[in-house]
Design a protein around this motif. Sequence first.
Motif, PDB file in Angstrom:
ATOM      1  N   MET A  93     -15.553  56.336  83.594  1.00  0.00           N
ATOM      2  CA  MET A  93     -16.214  55.580  84.656  1.00  0.00           C
ATOM      3  C   MET A  93     -16.081  56.374  85.954  1.00  0.00           C
ATOM      4  O   MET A  93     -14.997  56.753  86.349  1.00  0.00           O
ATOM      5  CB  MET A  93     -15.563  54.202  84.757  1.00  0.00           C
ATOM      6  N   SER A  94     -17.169  56.600  86.591  1.00  0.00           N
ATOM      7  CA  SER A  94     -17.187  57.363  87.831  1.00  0.00           C
ATOM      8  C   SER A  94     -17.110  56.413  89.023  1.00  0.00           C
ATOM      9  O   SER A  94     -17.979  55.555  89.197  1.00  0.00           O
ATOM     10  CB  SER A  94     -18.470  58.185  87.892  1.00  0.00           C
ATOM     11  N   SER A  95     -16.067  56.608  89.826  1.00  0.00           N
ATOM     12  CA  SER A  95     -15.934  55.745  91.002  1.00  0.00           C
ATOM     13  C   SER A  95     -17.060  56.024  92.001  1.00  0.00           C
ATOM     14  O   SER A  95     -17.506  55.123  92.710  1.00  0.00           O
ATOM     15  CB  SER A  95     -14.568  55.923  91.656  1.00  0.00           C
ATOM     16  N   GLU A 147     -21.606  47.387  82.835  1.00  0.00           N
ATOM     17  CA  GLU A 147     -21.380  48.303  81.715  1.00  0.00           C
ATOM     18  C   GLU A 147     -20.330  49.356  82.073  1.00  0.00           C
ATOM     19  O   GLU A 147     -19.450  49.669  81.264  1.00  0.00           O
ATOM     20  CB  GLU A 147     -22.685  49.001  81.330  1.00  0.00           C
ATOM     21  N   LEU A 148     -20.424  49.894  83.281  1.00  0.00           N
ATOM     22  CA  LEU A 148     -19.464  50.915  83.710  1.00  0.00           C
ATOM     23  C   LEU A 148     -18.055  50.336  83.806  1.00  0.00           C
ATOM     24  O   LEU A 148     -17.078  51.018  83.457  1.00  0.00           O
ATOM     25  CB  LEU A 148     -19.875  51.516  85.058  1.00  0.00           C
ATOM     26  N   LEU A 149     -17.945  49.132  84.272  1.00  0.00           N
ATOM     27  CA  LEU A 149     -16.628  48.509  84.404  1.00  0.00           C
ATOM     28  C   LEU A 149     -16.003  48.192  83.047  1.00  0.00           C
ATOM     29  O   LEU A 149     -14.776  48.153  82.922  1.00  0.00           O
ATOM     30  CB  LEU A 149     -16.718  47.255  85.268  1.00  0.00           C
ATOM     31  N   GLN A 150     -16.822  47.991  82.038  1.00  0.00           N
ATOM     32  CA  GLN A 150     -16.316  47.691  80.703  1.00  0.00           C
ATOM     33  C   GLN A 150     -15.811  48.942  79.988  1.00  0.00           C
ATOM     34  O   GLN A 150     -15.018  48.846  79.060  1.00  0.00           O
ATOM     35  CB  GLN A 150     -17.385  47.028  79.844  1.00  0.00           C
ATOM     36  N   GLU A 151     -16.276  50.113  80.433  1.00  0.00           N
ATOM     37  CA  GLU A 151     -15.874  51.369  79.776  1.00  0.00           C
ATOM     38  C   GLU A 151     -14.444  51.712  80.064  1.00  0.00           C
ATOM     39  O   GLU A 151     -13.812  51.432  80.979  1.00  0.00           O
ATOM     40  CB  GLU A 151     -16.771  52.513  80.217  1.00  0.00           C
TER      41      GLU A 151
END
Length: 110
Positions: free
Chosen positions: A1-3, A106-110
């Motif tokens: 996940m890219s901040s 979706e990104l937060l779930q990764e």
Amino acid sequence: MSSEMLRQLEKNIQSQKKLVDLGESLERLKTNRDFKRLVLDGYLEQEAIRLVHMKAHPQFQSEDAQKSIDTQINAIGSLVQYFNAVAQQAGMAARSVASDEATRAELLQE
């Protein structure tokens, strides 16, 4: 996940929500009885009709009078275009917000 990607999504969401809010403001105005009477019915409809009739009236055939009438008609058209643009941008922004929020989830779930 890219901040960085999450920050950009958040920035986009906030930016697009401003356009959605503007569209909601326009919709509230359109349902306001006074706005409807004064602007939608009065200016955008009745004033436009009055100006079109003036264009054909013999008393208003001078070049200056016709130019003035055309300017006023164009102003009405510009306001209608602005309202239409706000509504269209708000619709696109609402879809963008939904898409960005889904991507963020979706990104937060990764």
